[in-house]
Motif scaffolding. Sequence first.
Motif, mmCIF file in Angstrom:
data_model
loop_
_atom_site.group_PDB
_atom_site.id
_atom_site.type_symbol
_atom_site.label_atom_id
_atom_site.label_comp_id
_atom_site.label_asym_id
_atom_site.label_seq_id
_atom_site.Cartn_x
_atom_site.Cartn_y
_atom_site.Cartn_z
ATOM 1 N N ASP A 70 0.873 -1.170 0.000
ATOM 2 C CA ASP A 70 0.000 0.000 0.000
ATOM 3 C C ASP A 70 0.915 1.226 0.000
ATOM 4 O O ASP A 70 1.384 1.680 1.051
ATOM 5 C CB ASP A 70 -0.900 -0.020 1.238
ATOM 6 C CG ASP A 70 -1.868 1.146 1.296
ATOM 7 O OD1 ASP A 70 -1.623 2.182 0.632
ATOM 8 O OD2 ASP A 70 -2.872 1.031 2.025
ATOM 9 N N CYS A 73 -0.064 4.259 2.146
ATOM 10 C CA CYS A 73 0.193 4.011 3.573
ATOM 11 C C CYS A 73 1.678 4.189 3.874
ATOM 12 O O CYS A 73 2.047 4.807 4.878
ATOM 13 C CB CYS A 73 -0.277 2.610 3.941
ATOM 14 S SG CYS A 73 0.175 2.090 5.625
ATOM 15 N N SER A 76 2.661 7.856 3.930
ATOM 16 C CA SER A 76 2.205 8.484 5.166
ATOM 17 C C SER A 76 3.086 8.078 6.345
ATOM 18 O O SER A 76 3.490 8.916 7.157
ATOM 19 C CB SER A 76 0.750 8.089 5.423
ATOM 20 O OG SER A 76 0.312 8.580 6.656
ATOM 21 N N LEU A 77 3.409 6.823 6.430
ATOM 22 C CA LEU A 77 4.225 6.305 7.530
ATOM 23 C C LEU A 77 5.649 6.847 7.491
ATOM 24 O O LEU A 77 6.211 7.243 8.515
ATOM 25 C CB LEU A 77 4.244 4.775 7.450
ATOM 26 C CG LEU A 77 4.871 4.004 8.601
ATOM 27 C CD1 LEU A 77 4.102 4.226 9.889
ATOM 28 C CD2 LEU A 77 4.888 2.516 8.260
ATOM 29 N N PHE A 156 3.375 -1.182 10.802
ATOM 30 C CA PHE A 156 2.084 -1.087 10.118
ATOM 31 C C PHE A 156 1.498 -2.488 10.098
ATOM 32 O O PHE A 156 2.134 -3.449 10.523
ATOM 33 C CB PHE A 156 2.228 -0.496 8.712
ATOM 34 C CG PHE A 156 2.745 -1.471 7.681
ATOM 35 C CD1 PHE A 156 1.889 -2.040 6.741
ATOM 36 C CD2 PHE A 156 4.088 -1.827 7.647
ATOM 37 C CE1 PHE A 156 2.368 -2.929 5.806
ATOM 38 C CE2 PHE A 156 4.577 -2.722 6.704
ATOM 39 C CZ PHE A 156 3.712 -3.274 5.786
ATOM 40 N N SER A 158 -0.578 -5.029 7.396
ATOM 41 C CA SER A 158 -1.167 -5.257 6.074
ATOM 42 C C SER A 158 -2.470 -6.026 6.222
ATOM 43 O O SER A 158 -2.717 -6.655 7.238
ATOM 44 C CB SER A 158 -0.197 -6.025 5.165
ATOM 45 O OG SER A 158 0.020 -7.319 5.677
#
Length: 159
Positions: A70, A73, A76-77, A156, A158
Amino acid sequence: MSLYDRNLALLNDLAIPYREVHHEAVLDYATAHVIRQRFGLRGVESKSLFLRLKGGRYAMLATLEAARVDWACLKSLLGARPSIASDTELVALTGCVPRCACPLGHGAAIDLVFDDAILEHDYLIYSPGPPERTLEVATSDIARLLPTLRNRVLHFHSG
């Protein structure tokens, strides 16, 4: 110290048990599956991607074999747009072989982006550098290892 030696040192320093198997080079998931079957390896196969970030930083993504990336994502991370680093960058900055990136044992300047979905399995299977070697490590021990790494570890999930 080689990437292989650094991986074993990480495990040995924390007295983490592991199983190591020697085999032909694993550079794709089909061969990894054959090796898993031949040696009765338990657990989930890792997928590691070496990422170049806008601004000149790097990160190693450690996720599950079947996981889809992703990218939004990750951006952003990480706080920057990631792209897959070149094979030349992978070799020069990590010591990994193309198509056989290792999730652990890298220099402190390389962030580790770790998929906590890995921890839902009993064991993680990964190459400690040489594509002819595979380690099987309990994920409970991987969870214990992550906070001790000199890398910034970003988590994170998944799925």
